[in-house]
Motif scaffolding. Structure first.
Motif, PDB file in Angstrom:
ATOM      1  N   SER A 157       7.139  -7.502  67.307  1.00 30.64           N
ATOM      2  CA  SER A 157       8.336  -7.022  67.975  1.00 30.64           C
ATOM      3  C   SER A 157       8.607  -5.590  67.514  1.00 30.64           C
ATOM      4  O   SER A 157       8.245  -5.204  66.404  1.00 30.64           O
ATOM      5  CB  SER A 157       9.518  -7.920  67.628  1.00 30.64           C
ATOM      6  N   PRO A 158       9.241  -4.779  68.373  1.00 24.92           N
ATOM      7  CA  PRO A 158       9.521  -3.382  68.005  1.00 24.92           C
ATOM      8  C   PRO A 158      10.315  -3.291  66.704  1.00 24.92           C
ATOM      9  O   PRO A 158      10.088  -2.396  65.886  1.00 24.92           O
ATOM     10  CB  PRO A 158      10.354  -2.873  69.184  1.00 24.92           C
ATOM     11  N   LEU A 159      11.209  -4.255  66.486  1.00 18.75           N
ATOM     12  CA  LEU A 159      12.040  -4.227  65.281  1.00 18.75           C
ATOM     13  C   LEU A 159      11.181  -4.352  64.029  1.00 18.75           C
ATOM     14  O   LEU A 159      11.359  -3.608  63.055  1.00 18.75           O
ATOM     15  CB  LEU A 159      13.056  -5.375  65.347  1.00 18.75           C
ATOM     16  N   VAL A 160      10.239  -5.267  64.061  1.00 20.54           N
ATOM     17  CA  VAL A 160       9.368  -5.474  62.902  1.00 20.54           C
ATOM     18  C   VAL A 160       8.516  -4.230  62.652  1.00 20.54           C
ATOM     19  O   VAL A 160       8.343  -3.792  61.518  1.00 20.54           O
ATOM     20  CB  VAL A 160       8.465  -6.716  63.132  1.00 20.54           C
ATOM     21  N   ILE A 161       8.023  -3.634  63.741  1.00 17.75           N
ATOM     22  CA  ILE A 161       7.190  -2.446  63.599  1.00 17.75           C
ATOM     23  C   ILE A 161       8.013  -1.309  63.002  1.00 17.75           C
ATOM     24  O   ILE A 161       7.577  -0.620  62.072  1.00 17.75           O
ATOM     25  CB  ILE A 161       6.589  -2.054  64.967  1.00 17.75           C
ATOM     26  N   LEU A 162       9.245  -1.148  63.504  1.00 19.03           N
ATOM     27  CA  LEU A 162      10.117  -0.112  62.962  1.00 19.03           C
ATOM     28  C   LEU A 162      10.394  -0.383  61.484  1.00 19.03           C
ATOM     29  O   LEU A 162      10.378   0.519  60.652  1.00 19.03           O
ATOM     30  CB  LEU A 162      11.428  -0.071  63.761  1.00 19.03           C
ATOM     31  N   ALA A 163      10.624  -1.644  61.147  1.00 22.55           N
ATOM     32  CA  ALA A 163      10.942  -2.006  59.762  1.00 22.55           C
ATOM     33  C   ALA A 163       9.768  -1.705  58.830  1.00 22.55           C
ATOM     34  O   ALA A 163       9.950  -1.100  57.770  1.00 22.55           O
ATOM     35  CB  ALA A 163      11.312  -3.486  59.687  1.00 22.55           C
ATOM     36  N   THR A 164       8.556  -2.095  59.231  1.00 22.87           N
ATOM     37  CA  THR A 164       7.416  -1.839  58.335  1.00 22.87           C
ATOM     38  C   THR A 164       7.183  -0.341  58.202  1.00 22.87           C
ATOM     39  O   THR A 164       6.870   0.149  57.124  1.00 22.87           O
ATOM     40  CB  THR A 164       6.122  -2.515  58.852  1.00 22.87           C
ATOM     41  N   THR A 165       7.364   0.398  59.312  1.00 21.51           N
ATOM     42  CA  THR A 165       7.124   1.840  59.255  1.00 21.51           C
ATOM     43  C   THR A 165       8.114   2.524  58.327  1.00 21.51           C
ATOM     44  O   THR A 165       7.733   3.337  57.473  1.00 21.51           O
ATOM     45  CB  THR A 165       7.207   2.447  60.668  1.00 21.51           C
ATOM     46  N   ASP A 196       1.137  -2.108  57.640  1.00 18.71           N
ATOM     47  CA  ASP A 196       0.905  -2.801  58.886  1.00 18.71           C
ATOM     48  C   ASP A 196       0.400  -4.216  58.622  1.00 18.71           C
ATOM     49  O   ASP A 196       0.674  -5.144  59.374  1.00 18.71           O
ATOM     50  CB  ASP A 196      -0.130  -2.013  59.688  1.00 18.71           C
ATOM     51  N   ALA A 197      -0.326  -4.370  57.506  1.00 23.46           N
ATOM     52  CA  ALA A 197      -0.875  -5.684  57.170  1.00 23.46           C
ATOM     53  C   ALA A 197       0.244  -6.701  56.949  1.00 23.46           C
ATOM     54  O   ALA A 197       0.044  -7.896  57.117  1.00 23.46           O
ATOM     55  CB  ALA A 197      -1.753  -5.578  55.926  1.00 23.46           C
ATOM     56  N   LEU A 198       1.438  -6.207  56.578  1.00 28.23           N
ATOM     57  CA  LEU A 198       2.546  -7.129  56.324  1.00 28.23           C
ATOM     58  C   LEU A 198       2.872  -7.969  57.553  1.00 28.23           C
ATOM     59  O   LEU A 198       3.321  -9.098  57.451  1.00 28.23           O
ATOM     60  CB  LEU A 198       3.807  -6.345  55.931  1.00 28.23           C
ATOM     61  N   ARG A 199       2.631  -7.382  58.716  1.00 30.26           N
ATOM     62  CA  ARG A 199       2.968  -8.104  59.944  1.00 30.26           C
ATOM     63  C   ARG A 199       2.100  -9.350  60.114  1.00 30.26           C
ATOM     64  O   ARG A 199       2.416 -10.221  60.905  1.00 30.26           O
ATOM     65  CB  ARG A 199       2.803  -7.195  61.162  1.00 30.26           C
ATOM     66  N   GLY A 235       5.652 -16.395  79.867  1.00 30.34           N
ATOM     67  CA  GLY A 235       6.094 -15.322  80.753  1.00 30.34           C
ATOM     68  C   GLY A 235       4.937 -14.393  81.000  1.00 30.34           C
ATOM     69  O   GLY A 235       3.933 -14.449  80.295  1.00 30.34           O
ATOM     70  N   ILE A 236       5.062 -13.522  81.999  1.00 30.20           N
ATOM     71  CA  ILE A 236       3.916 -12.678  82.328  1.00 30.20           C
ATOM     72  C   ILE A 236       3.813 -11.478  81.400  1.00 30.20           C
ATOM     73  O   ILE A 236       2.895 -10.690  81.515  1.00 30.20           O
ATOM     74  CB  ILE A 236       3.939 -12.225  83.803  1.00 30.20           C
ATOM     75  N   ASP A 237       4.762 -11.324  80.466  1.00 31.73           N
ATOM     76  CA  ASP A 237       4.653 -10.224  79.513  1.00 31.73           C
ATOM     77  C   ASP A 237       3.944 -10.637  78.235  1.00 31.73           C
ATOM     78  O   ASP A 237       3.694  -9.823  77.347  1.00 31.73           O
ATOM     79  CB  ASP A 237       6.041  -9.675  79.177  1.00 31.73           C
ATOM     80  N   LEU A 238       3.606 -11.919  78.132  1.00 38.30           N
ATOM     81  CA  LEU A 238       2.880 -12.415  76.967  1.00 38.30           C
ATOM     82  C   LEU A 238       1.490 -11.786  76.939  1.00 38.30           C
ATOM     83  O   LEU A 238       0.860 -11.614  77.977  1.00 38.30           O
ATOM     84  CB  LEU A 238       2.757 -13.931  77.092  1.00 38.30           C
ATOM     85  N   ALA A 239       1.014 -11.442  75.729  1.00 39.95           N
ATOM     86  CA  ALA A 239      -0.355 -10.925  75.625  1.00 39.95           C
ATOM     87  C   ALA A 239      -1.319 -12.019  76.072  1.00 39.95           C
ATOM     88  O   ALA A 239      -1.189 -13.173  75.662  1.00 39.95           O
ATOM     89  CB  ALA A 239      -0.654 -10.510  74.190  1.00 39.95           C
TER      90      ALA A 239
END
Lengths: 519, 372
Positions: free
Chosen positions: B14-22, B347-350, A392-396
């Motif tokens: 994903s935003p969820l993972v970022i929120l979870a680690t934070t 953050d490294a966990l990601r 998709g075009i949102d992929l980095a």
């Protein structure tokens, strides 16, 4: 024949990727074995397992019939396995001898006995035809010789199995011949050599057997005598590929891009381009051949005014653009596809959609704001038109494969509608399938009447695509030849700095006429 | 053979993972700090109750939280603009001071009988915003010019420029702008220049509204405007920016100007909303805590407001905690610092995934190393 190495049922899983799926590989003593496959086929992973970089999930490795375990490159070296990486691991200010003994304990006690090492190195070098001087500083040696230093390092450590990763990527045709001669001597010595590559003609030229990998599996192993380039391509790609670009003959139009007596220096003040003149006409691909580092990149950057121009002129449709800003160059109609896709051509952290409008961000606007809807629409069009495989075009953009990223950058520059296009090493590191489509796009742009300056180190590419080929050596044009009538030998000689009589005449002619115009 | 933690080829983003680690990082910081509470003989639960109850569950305390949060948020926004453009500016303490001084000077002109005289607030405020923004922008822009044109190191220069600004402030409040009296401070600013109070019975003022508006504008700049796109490209990859025809030097200076302007607005909000006069020591480190807030908000302009509120609230709660549980308020500072450290580390966990096969398969013994 005795098996030096046997890898059995190797499985290596990376998160989300099955890099090696039940791979079997046998290497005999005294053979040159090519490991062929597209990028991502798993050949590098397999070699890294063998060199102890990664641990495998299952499978076994046997050397001379004995099961061994490799936890680190140290274990590999102890077992007589050596590797020459694509990027050389040399300390440039050190001498050949110092580089060779690096990491070893030479001599007795705490002092380094370079003298003794030097003697052994000379013997090894003579025996295998490496022609190396142990006292020479590595930094001053040409790339091809540096590669021989890497080989010497392995021989010094008594490696019996040498792995070479894409060994010819940086070599001139002559250096390549020399390398193959060395490999044959090593083979005669009873050593085994694995060449990791995706260049078919080289495999046909020097290998004894070839193992083809695709999608993490071994597709076939063939002896060279019983196979052909066509068969290997089909095995590697999984379909028929036509790597003979069908260039339509077409009328070449007016002169679009003129470079007159251009002079460029590098950061240290050394001359990189010395009074070079070229002309690219509409509907023409002008190829620039040459070994890397002979001023090709500097030429391209100077034309875009990314680099200071010391002298001379760049004309686009007769207008002098030499010292206009990069942005002005682009809006006036010169596009540029730089050599380094990931570090220069794209912003890997940003999405495909954002990369598709890089340089065009001021075009997709609605009053003060970005017209994101239009930008996305054109990104979608770009992805469709150039067949970019992306989720998709949102992929980095950084997550795209090399070929798809290159198509994205090339597509972006072609879709701008510029009259002139400068393309630097467009297929470097790409696999056959991607090369095929990048070539197709370049020819399509040629048919649309663009003036294309194609800088490449791959003679195959230039002979297939270009109408004329100019050979660059140390910042100058050694000669310009008609691609249809050119021979590899002739171009190879000029790449090495040896002028060829008839062709150098042609080069001189162009130079003189353009000179006359500026005066 | 298999490792328990295996490195991912690309980080999970994903935003969820970022929120979870934070959040995991934040709660880990609280957990570690609990031991500090124990060492004072206090129950961590009571201490945390004291820390969070007053700033977020009482009206008066919440008012103070808003007062503290506004300048933090504005400085956080300045950090976001400059850092995401690849300009590692650290001079917000200086911008804060410059903004506060410029605003005070302008406001004192509005005093009855002064040069301009009383101006209606709705005219004064835009004027003050423009003036403070420009003053801070030029202040930081100078560092930008040094970096862009001469290749100077903006980290060092901006850090040092903080001291210059503080000396300028000390000169102003002890010299030309000094009010009669013993303290190095200006007169009280005229009432018609004060930011209106928001909640009756609290100190909460309209500064938080300015911060929220600024957050919206910064988000709009970075996400919706071509200039913002160019700034982000410059920040991610200056080489690619240059090759695409973006004037990297000009964009660095612009980023510095915006950052300095936002930092100066923080100073403006502080004098017009809370101090109502310019004095020595008005900054007290807010220019650095604001950077921390931005980091904790992961350089996201919209996340800055709640993060600033959390941070501002915690410093309000620290005092309450000292009173109620007799724990030194500086423990809060340790908690805040720890939270930032752990957020950055977690953050490294990601980049890793756990390999559950690890427990199922026995690792081979040393004897198996060379079999047969």
């Amino acid at each position: 024949m005795k098996n030096t190495l046997e890898m059995r049922n190797i499985v290596k899983r990376f998160p989300g990727v099955l890099a090696n799926n039940n791979v079997n590989l046998t290497i005999h003593a005294g053979e040159i074995h090519a490991l062929l496959g597209e990028n991502g086929a798993g050949k590098s992973t397999l070699m890294q397992l063998l060199y102890g970089f990664h641990s495998m999930d299952s499978g076994e490795i046997l050397i001379d019939g004995e099961r061994v375990r490799l936890d680190s490159p140290k274990d590999a070296i102890a077992l007589g396995i050596g590797m020459v990486h694509q990027e050389f691991m040399l300390v440039r200010p050190f001498s050949v001898a110092e580089n060779t003994v690096l990491g070893l304990r030479e001599g007795s006690g705490p002092l380094l006995d370079l003298q003794r090492a030097g003697q052994r190195l000379r013997d090894l070098s003579n025996r295998h035809g490496l022609a190396l001087d142990p006292a020479a500083k590595v930094g001053s040696l040409p790339i091809g010789v540096q590669q021989r230093v890497e080989i010497l390092k392995l021989l010094y450590r008594d490696a019996r199995l040498l792995i070479l990763d894409e060994p010819t990527a940086v070599l001139t045709p002559r250096e390549k011949d020399h390398l193959f001669a060395i490999l044959r001597r090593l083979r005669a010595d009873g050593r085994s050599i694995v060449i990791v590559t995706h260049k078919l003609n080289e495999i046909m030229e020097c290998a004894d057997r070839v193992t083809v990998m695709r999608d993490g599996q071994v597709v076939a192993t063939r002896t060279i005598g019983s196979t052909s380039e066509q068969e290997l391509t089909r095995l590697m790609v999984g379909r028929e590929v036509n790597l003979r670009a069908d260039k339509s003959s077409q009328k070449i139009g007016a002169s679009i891009l003129q470079i007159k007596d251009l002079r460029v220096e590098d950061e240290t003040g050394r001359e990189k381009v010395g009074g070079l003149s070229l002309e690219v006409r509409a509907g023409e691909i002008l190829g620039i051949a040459g070994v890397d580092g002979n001023g090709q990149s500097e030429l391209a950057e100077a034309v875009m005014h990314l680099r200071e121009v010391k002298g001379g002129h760049v004309l686009l449709n007769g207008t002098d653009v030499t010292r206009l800003s990069v942005a002005r160059h682009r809006t006036m109609g010169i596009s540029y596809v730089p050599a380094d896709r990931r570090r220069v051509g794209s912003v890997t952290e940003m999405s495909v959609a954002d990369n598709a409008i890089l340089g065009l961000q001021r075009k997709y606007t609605r009053s003060l704001f970005r017209n994101i809807a239009d930008a996305r629409e054109s990104a979608e069009a770009l992805v469709t038109r150039f067949g970019i495989r992306s989720s998709g075009i949102d992929l980095a953009a950084g997550k795209l494969s090399g070929g798809n990223l290159q198509k994205l950058i090339l597509g972006r520059e072609i879709m701008r509608g510029s009259a002139a296009l400068i393309v630097e090493h467009p297929t470097r590191g790409l696999d056959v399938g991607a090369v095929e489509s990048v070539w197709g796009e370049l020819l399509r742009a040629r048919e649309e009447g663009k003036a294309i300056l194609l800088i490449s180190a791959e003679l195959d590419e230039l002979l297939n695509l270009a109408d004329r080929i100019a050979v660059m050596f140390e910042g100058r044009i050694m000669g310009t030849v008609d691609a249809a009538a050119a021979s590899v030998e002739e171009i190879g000689l000029m790449m090495a700095g040896i002028p060829v009589r008839e062709t150098s005449m042609a080069g001189g002619e162009i130079k003189e006429t353009s000179h006359g115009e500026t005066l | 053979m298999a490792r328990l933690f295996e490195r991912r080829l690309t980080p999970k983003d994903s935003p969820l993972v970022i929120l979870a680690t934070t959040t995991t990082a934040f709660f880990s910081a609280m957990f570690v700090t609990s031991f500090l509470f124990l060492s004072y003989g206090a129950s961590p639960f009571q201490a945390y109750f004291a820390l969070f109850h007053e700033p977020f569950a009482t009206l008066r305390g919440f008012g103070y939280s808003l007062v503290r949060a506004s300048p933090l948020a504005l400085i956080g926004l300045g950090t976001i603009v400059s850092w995401r453009s690849g300009f590692s500016y650290l001079g917000f303490e200086g911008c804060f001071v410059i903004g506060a001084a410029a605003t005070s000077w302008l406001a004192l002109l509005m005093a009855p009988g002064a040069i301009i005289g009383p101006l209606p607030f709705f005219l004064f405020l835009p004027l003050a915003i423009l003036f403070a923004f420009a003053a801070g922008g030029v202040w930081a822009g100078l560092v930008g010019i040094v970096r862009a044109r001469m290749g100077g190191n903006e980290v060092l220069i901006s850090l040092m420029s903080n001291y210059v600004a503080i000396f300028i402030l000390q000169y102003l409040v002890s010299g030309p702008m000094r009010a009669p009296g013993s303290l190095p401070e200006t007169r009280l600013l005229p009432r018609n220049t004060w930011l209106p109070f928001l909640l009756a019975g609290t100190r909460a003022h309209a500064g938080i509204l300015i911060a929220i508006a600024a957050a919206g504008l910064v988000w709009m700049l970075l996400q919706k405007m071509p200039l913002g796109y160019e700034l982000l490209v410059t920040g991610f990859n200056p080489l690619a920016a240059r090759y695409a025809g973006i004037d990297v030097a000009r964009h660095l200076v612009l980023a510095a100007f915006f950052a300095g302007g936002l930092g100066a607005l923080a100073g403006m909000v502080e004098v017009l909303g809370s101090q109502h006069r310019l004095m020595d020591g008005i900054s007290s480190g807010v220019g650095f805590v604001g950077i921390v807030v931005a980091l904790l908000a992961r350089l996201n302009p919209l996340a800055v407001i709640p993060t600033a509120l959390l941070y501002g609230g915690m410093s309000v709660g620290a005092d309450a905690m000292q009173r109620r549980a007799s724990i030194p308020s500086s423990v809060t500072f340790i908690l805040q610092s720890l939270a930032v450290l752990l957020v950055l580390i977690f953050d490294a966990l990601r980049y890793y995934r756990m390999n559950f096969d690890f427990w199922r398969r026995k690792p081979p013994t040393v004897a198996e190393r060379v079999s047969n």
